[in-house]
Design an enzyme around this catalytic site. Structure first.
Site, PDB file in Angstrom:
ATOM      1  N   GLY A 186       2.214   2.283  10.956  1.00 11.58           N
ATOM      2  CA  GLY A 186       3.112   3.510  10.648  1.00 11.58           C
ATOM      3  C   GLY A 186       3.732   3.659  12.084  1.00 11.58           C
ATOM      4  O   GLY A 186       4.482   4.839  11.989  1.00 11.58           O
ATOM      5  N   HIS A 233      -9.614   1.657   4.617  1.00 14.62           N
ATOM      6  CA  HIS A 233      -8.422   1.589   5.251  1.00 14.62           C
ATOM      7  C   HIS A 233      -8.840   2.818   6.465  1.00 14.62           C
ATOM      8  O   HIS A 233      -9.455   3.594   6.228  1.00 14.62           O
ATOM      9  CB  HIS A 233      -7.478   2.102   4.390  1.00 14.62           C
ATOM     10  N   GLU A 276      -7.215   5.066   7.540  1.00 15.84           N
ATOM     11  CA  GLU A 276      -6.955   6.364   7.278  1.00 15.84           C
ATOM     12  C   GLU A 276      -8.025   7.028   6.709  1.00 15.84           C
ATOM     13  O   GLU A 276      -8.393   8.078   7.044  1.00 15.84           O
ATOM     14  CB  GLU A 276      -5.621   6.468   6.591  1.00 15.84           C
ATOM     15  N   ASN A 279       0.796  -1.105   0.090  1.00 17.47           N
ATOM     16  CA  ASN A 279      -0.006  -0.085   0.200  1.00 17.47           C
ATOM     17  C   ASN A 279       1.141   1.231   0.126  1.00 17.47           C
ATOM     18  O   ASN A 279       1.412   1.403   1.032  1.00 17.47           O
ATOM     19  CB  ASN A 279      -1.100  -0.082   1.171  1.00 17.47           C
ATOM     20  N   GLU A 286      -5.687  -4.736  10.434  1.00 18.52           N
ATOM     21  CA  GLU A 286      -4.563  -3.716  10.632  1.00 18.52           C
ATOM     22  C   GLU A 286      -5.010  -3.052  11.806  1.00 18.52           C
ATOM     23  O   GLU A 286      -5.848  -1.901  11.904  1.00 18.52           O
ATOM     24  CB  GLU A 286      -4.620  -2.836   9.438  1.00 18.52           C
ATOM     25  N   LYS A 334       0.132   4.127  -0.419  1.00 15.29           N
ATOM     26  CA  LYS A 334      -0.438   5.327   0.186  1.00 15.29           C
ATOM     27  C   LYS A 334      -0.388   6.670  -0.819  1.00 15.29           C
ATOM     28  O   LYS A 334      -0.193   6.544  -1.992  1.00 15.29           O
ATOM     29  CB  LYS A 334       0.151   5.575   1.532  1.00 15.29           C
ATOM     30  N   SER A 387       3.071  -1.735  10.460  1.00 15.98           N
ATOM     31  CA  SER A 387       4.418  -1.892  10.666  1.00 15.98           C
ATOM     32  C   SER A 387       5.234  -3.308  10.509  1.00 15.98           C
ATOM     33  O   SER A 387       6.137  -3.700  11.149  1.00 15.98           O
ATOM     34  CB  SER A 387       4.830  -1.488  12.218  1.00 15.98           C
TER      35      SER A 387
HETATM   36  P1  PGA Z   1       2.590   0.451   7.486  1.00 11.01           P
HETATM   37  O1  PGA Z   1       1.250   0.784   6.854  1.00 11.01           O
HETATM   38  O2  PGA Z   1       3.051  -0.992   7.284  1.00 11.01           O
HETATM   39  O3  PGA Z   1       3.375   1.644   7.242  1.00 11.01           O
HETATM   40  O4  PGA Z   1       2.406   0.258   9.055  1.00 11.01           O
HETATM   41  C1  PGA Z   1       0.296  -0.439   6.640  1.00 11.01           C
HETATM   42  C2  PGA Z   1      -0.973   0.077   6.207  1.00 11.01           C
HETATM   43  O5  PGA Z   1      -1.512   1.195   6.421  1.00 11.01           O
HETATM   44  O6  PGA Z   1      -1.707  -0.762   5.381  1.00 11.01           O
END
Ligand code: PGA
Length: 264
Positions: A181, A103, A105, A11, A175, A13, A221
């Protein structure tokens, strides 16, 4: 050998210009060439880079699959009066095999509700694109010990009204919001317990076949250093990778770890 085809999806982003996306896709494609049968590798660039990445994958005749990070929830009604939106037909036109929906976010910043996620899932399945449905609890919910209750209710809502064979074909990404992150990760056993509860919930609602076939990823992460702990869990069929997917070496190392643990 895993009973389900594992997936590692990147992903990206809101990262990458056209040129850097093409470079990243080219490097991942070169590193992966011919090496990872029986698993799916997916790259989900931002909309503006989908075409560039598709060109690279086409030219290389790569097995890597293309995914988007979102889609508008409705079929265009002929007026296409949705300024700034991207339709499912546009994603089909670019050979997108997957689309991330729900997601955290987008749930937090764009008001994406369970109902909207359900609508998007149905639309994608109808048009032959596999949804990667993201679910996950906040730190507060986790602290209260209510992760399973919260996440299974998100899954219920996202899958409402789907047929068992549709559920069998889709992908769920667990997640935990507090792991995205941040470098904080749940214990692999803890993540596996939540993924197992999701599978169990699907078994109750959609039956054994759907529960055995649906692929459930862990995300949050994931790095080359910790991937093996997650991918050695029975209920975790791969990963949704954010930050580490922007580094070709790290991403392909995660792919290799998944392949070694699940495909041999
Ligand atoms: P990350 O993000 O691996 O940077 O923690 C995962 C995601 O948001 O899909």
């Amino acid at each position: 050998m895993s009973p389900r085809e594992p997936i590692v999806a990147g992903n990206w982003k809101m990262n990458m210009t056209w040129a850097s996306a093409v470079r990243l896709a080219q490097t991942v494609s070169d590193y992966c060439e011919g090496s990872y049968a029986n698993m799916e590798i997916v790259m989900c660039p931002p909309f503006t880079c989908l075409k560039g990445v598709q060109n690279v994958l086409d030219f290389d005749r790569s097995d890597i699959l293309l995914g988007a990070q979102n889609v508008h929830e409705e079929m265009p009604d002929g007026t296409a009066a949705c300024t700034g939106e991207i339709s499912v037909e546009m994603l089909k036109d670019l050979d997108c095999s997957f689309t991330i929906i729900g997601h955290s976010e987008r749930r937090a910043a764009n008001g994406e509700t369970d109902e909207l996620v359900n609508q998007k899932a149905k639309l994608l399945l109808d048009r032959g694109i596999t949804p990667i449905i993201c679910v996950g609890e906040s730190a507060e919910v986790n602290d209260r010990g209510e992760s399973i209750k919260f996440v299974t209710s998100q899954v219920d809502a996202a899958l409402d009204g789907l047929l068992p064979e549709q559920v069998a074909s889709l992908v769920i990404a667990y997640e935990p919001i507090w792991a995205i992150g941040t470098g904080n990760i749940p214990s692999p056993e803890g993540a596996d317990t939540v993924c197992g509860a999701i599978r169990n919930q699907i078994m109750q609602k959609f039956g054994h076949q759907a529960a055995q076939s649906v692929r459930i990823l862990y995300g949050g992460s994931v790095k080359p250093e910790n991937a093996k702990y997650f991918f050695s869990m029975d209920n975790i069929d791969g990963g949704l990778i954010g930050g580490a997917s922007l580094d070709a070496k790290k991403f392909v190392e995660i792919v290799r770890i998944c392949y070694d643990l699940k495909c041999r």
